[in-house]
Design a protein around this motif. Structure first.
Motif, mmCIF file in Angstrom:
data_model
loop_
_atom_site.group_PDB
_atom_site.id
_atom_site.type_symbol
_atom_site.label_atom_id
_atom_site.label_comp_id
_atom_site.label_asym_id
_atom_site.label_seq_id
_atom_site.Cartn_x
_atom_site.Cartn_y
_atom_site.Cartn_z
ATOM 1 N N ASN A 39 0.940 -1.472 -0.171
ATOM 2 C CA ASN A 39 0.014 -0.007 -0.241
ATOM 3 C C ASN A 39 0.926 1.284 0.114
ATOM 4 O O ASN A 39 2.110 1.105 -0.113
ATOM 5 C CB ASN A 39 -0.817 -0.109 1.107
ATOM 6 C CG ASN A 39 -0.414 -0.145 2.645
ATOM 7 O OD1 ASN A 39 0.801 0.266 2.675
ATOM 8 N ND2 ASN A 39 -0.838 -0.727 3.587
ATOM 9 N N GLU A 40 0.390 2.316 -0.123
ATOM 10 C CA GLU A 40 1.185 3.740 -0.102
ATOM 11 C C GLU A 40 2.077 3.507 1.071
ATOM 12 O O GLU A 40 3.259 4.155 0.842
ATOM 13 C CB GLU A 40 0.005 4.828 -0.204
ATOM 14 C CG GLU A 40 -0.453 4.890 -1.572
ATOM 15 C CD GLU A 40 -1.326 6.150 -1.863
ATOM 16 O OE1 GLU A 40 -0.869 7.291 -1.258
ATOM 17 O OE2 GLU A 40 -2.387 5.960 -2.191
ATOM 18 N N ALA A 41 1.551 3.510 2.429
ATOM 19 C CA ALA A 41 2.428 3.581 3.455
ATOM 20 C C ALA A 41 3.700 2.707 3.483
ATOM 21 O O ALA A 41 4.842 3.085 3.792
ATOM 22 C CB ALA A 41 1.541 3.200 4.658
ATOM 23 N N ASN A 42 3.447 1.339 3.089
ATOM 24 C CA ASN A 42 4.515 0.361 2.877
ATOM 25 C C ASN A 42 5.305 0.626 2.111
ATOM 26 O O ASN A 42 6.558 0.597 1.968
ATOM 27 C CB ASN A 42 3.951 -1.101 2.735
ATOM 28 C CG ASN A 42 3.308 -1.577 4.060
ATOM 29 O OD1 ASN A 42 3.775 -0.930 5.339
ATOM 30 N ND2 ASN A 42 2.249 -2.387 4.101
ATOM 31 N N LEU A 43 4.935 1.076 0.763
ATOM 32 C CA LEU A 43 5.718 1.384 -0.467
ATOM 33 C C LEU A 43 6.677 2.827 -0.006
ATOM 34 O O LEU A 43 7.938 2.739 -0.201
ATOM 35 C CB LEU A 43 5.087 1.877 -1.589
ATOM 36 C CG LEU A 43 4.646 0.875 -2.371
ATOM 37 C CD1 LEU A 43 3.396 1.193 -3.430
ATOM 38 C CD2 LEU A 43 5.924 -0.042 -3.046
ATOM 39 N N ALA A 44 5.951 3.768 0.575
ATOM 40 C CA ALA A 44 6.923 4.734 1.186
ATOM 41 C C ALA A 44 8.018 4.391 2.063
ATOM 42 O O ALA A 44 9.096 5.015 2.073
ATOM 43 C CB ALA A 44 5.977 5.796 1.914
ATOM 44 N N GLU A 45 7.828 3.817 2.991
ATOM 45 C CA GLU A 45 8.806 3.138 4.015
ATOM 46 C C GLU A 45 9.938 2.199 3.147
ATOM 47 O O GLU A 45 11.229 2.294 3.686
ATOM 48 C CB GLU A 45 8.182 2.336 5.184
ATOM 49 C CG GLU A 45 7.368 2.941 5.974
ATOM 50 C CD GLU A 45 6.628 2.027 6.874
ATOM 51 O OE1 GLU A 45 7.174 0.931 7.015
ATOM 52 O OE2 GLU A 45 5.514 2.441 7.612
ATOM 53 N N TYR A 46 9.491 1.479 2.183
ATOM 54 C CA TYR A 46 10.454 0.802 1.562
ATOM 55 C C TYR A 46 11.189 1.456 0.541
ATOM 56 O O TYR A 46 12.650 1.455 0.752
ATOM 57 C CB TYR A 46 9.519 -0.465 0.774
ATOM 58 C CG TYR A 46 10.571 -1.399 0.089
ATOM 59 C CD1 TYR A 46 11.189 -2.447 0.913
ATOM 60 C CD2 TYR A 46 10.770 -1.438 -1.499
ATOM 61 C CE1 TYR A 46 11.821 -3.359 0.038
ATOM 62 C CE2 TYR A 46 11.838 -2.250 -1.819
ATOM 63 C CZ TYR A 46 12.050 -3.317 -1.083
ATOM 64 O OH TYR A 46 12.984 -4.137 -1.941
ATOM 65 N N LEU A 47 10.771 2.480 -0.020
ATOM 66 C CA LEU A 47 11.443 3.320 -0.897
ATOM 67 C C LEU A 47 12.401 4.137 -0.161
ATOM 68 O O LEU A 47 13.510 4.641 -0.682
ATOM 69 C CB LEU A 47 10.432 4.264 -1.600
ATOM 70 C CG LEU A 47 9.677 3.376 -2.940
ATOM 71 C CD1 LEU A 47 8.681 4.278 -3.385
ATOM 72 C CD2 LEU A 47 10.560 2.782 -3.908
ATOM 73 N N LYS A 48 12.100 4.445 1.145
ATOM 74 C CA LYS A 48 13.185 5.234 1.766
ATOM 75 C C LYS A 48 14.115 4.671 2.350
ATOM 76 O O LYS A 48 15.306 5.063 2.279
ATOM 77 C CB LYS A 48 12.322 5.736 3.048
ATOM 78 C CG LYS A 48 13.066 6.859 4.043
ATOM 79 C CD LYS A 48 12.836 8.138 3.424
ATOM 80 C CE LYS A 48 13.509 9.079 4.401
ATOM 81 N NZ LYS A 48 13.318 10.624 4.112
ATOM 82 N N ALA A 49 14.075 3.242 3.026
ATOM 83 C CA ALA A 49 14.941 2.187 3.276
ATOM 84 C C ALA A 49 14.809 0.812 2.989
ATOM 85 O O ALA A 49 14.197 0.170 4.023
ATOM 86 C CB ALA A 49 15.083 2.777 4.865
ATOM 87 N N PRO A 50 14.779 0.391 1.956
ATOM 88 C CA PRO A 50 14.510 -1.076 1.656
ATOM 89 C C PRO A 50 15.088 -2.124 2.433
ATOM 90 O O PRO A 50 14.227 -3.095 2.921
ATOM 91 C CB PRO A 50 15.063 -1.145 0.213
ATOM 92 C CG PRO A 50 15.342 0.004 -0.417
ATOM 93 C CD PRO A 50 15.569 1.046 0.832
ATOM 94 N N LYS A 51 16.370 -1.678 2.964
ATOM 95 C CA LYS A 51 16.926 -2.978 3.834
ATOM 96 C C LYS A 51 16.227 -3.116 5.303
ATOM 97 O O LYS A 51 16.469 -3.837 6.058
ATOM 98 C CB LYS A 51 18.386 -2.718 3.859
ATOM 99 C CG LYS A 51 19.228 -2.818 2.593
ATOM 100 C CD LYS A 51 18.984 -4.510 2.243
ATOM 101 C CE LYS A 51 19.722 -4.507 0.851
ATOM 102 N NZ LYS A 51 19.648 -5.874 0.294
ATOM 103 N N LEU A 52 15.682 -1.797 5.679
ATOM 104 C CA LEU A 52 15.145 -1.647 7.037
ATOM 105 C C LEU A 52 13.595 -2.196 6.953
ATOM 106 O O LEU A 52 13.194 -2.786 8.097
ATOM 107 C CB LEU A 52 15.080 -0.145 7.304
ATOM 108 C CG LEU A 52 16.432 0.394 7.901
ATOM 109 C CD1 LEU A 52 16.308 1.880 8.266
ATOM 110 C CD2 LEU A 52 17.013 -0.150 8.900
ATOM 111 N N LYS A 53 13.135 -1.884 5.766
ATOM 112 C CA LYS A 53 11.785 -2.306 5.793
ATOM 113 C C LYS A 53 11.429 -4.066 5.563
ATOM 114 O O LYS A 53 10.748 -4.554 6.031
ATOM 115 C CB LYS A 53 10.918 -1.629 4.545
ATOM 116 C CG LYS A 53 9.540 -2.037 4.401
ATOM 117 C CD LYS A 53 8.557 -1.566 5.509
ATOM 118 C CE LYS A 53 7.180 -1.891 5.170
ATOM 119 N NZ LYS A 53 6.251 -1.586 6.486
#
Length: 129
Positions: A85-99
């Motif tokens: 979803n938008e929130a999970n994509l935003a977190e992943y795009l910000k820091a893929p290795k953390l998400k």
């Protein structure tokens, strides 16, 4: 104390991203040029990474054409219920290795919230600009 600080950080991060929600698909297309070597978004053709056509709303690690190539981490994230979803994509795009720790994506992430919102708007756009 750490839990409170982490919760506060997540709240601030989510609030900042929500402030940029909406984004501009045309600007997102320009930012997506950083991703184009590994991902396709306008077609369902896979590259080094899975295609991202229709990624918004899709379970992580579930693109049918890429099933044999996902990392165990990405498959596990999807099995645990991660949906793009938008929130999970935003977190992943910000820091893929953390998400999704242990995923194969080499990209370190986008640093600007506006870029993230614009890429998400581009990924959601149908047809693409």
């Amino acid at each position: 104390m750490f839990r409170a600080a982490s919760s506060a950080s997540i709240l601030l991060f989510t609030t900042a991203l929500a402030a940029h929600a909406g984004g501009d698909p045309a600007l997102g297309k320009k930012v997506f040029n950083r991703c184009i070597a590994c991902h396709e978004a306008a077609t369902d053709r896979d590259k080094v990474g899975p295609h991202l056509m229709g990624v918004v709303g899709r379970t992580a690690g579930s693109a049918e054409s890429f099933l044999g190539h996902y990392s165990e981490a990405m498959k596990g994230a999807g099995a645990a219920g991660l949906v793009w979803n938008e929130a999970n994509l935003a977190e992943y795009l910000k820091a893929p290795k953390l998400k999704v720790p242990g995923n194969k994506m080499a990209f370190a992430g986008l640093t600007k919230d506006d870029d993230i919102a614009n890429v998400i708007a581009y990924l959601k756009a149908d047809p693409k600009p």
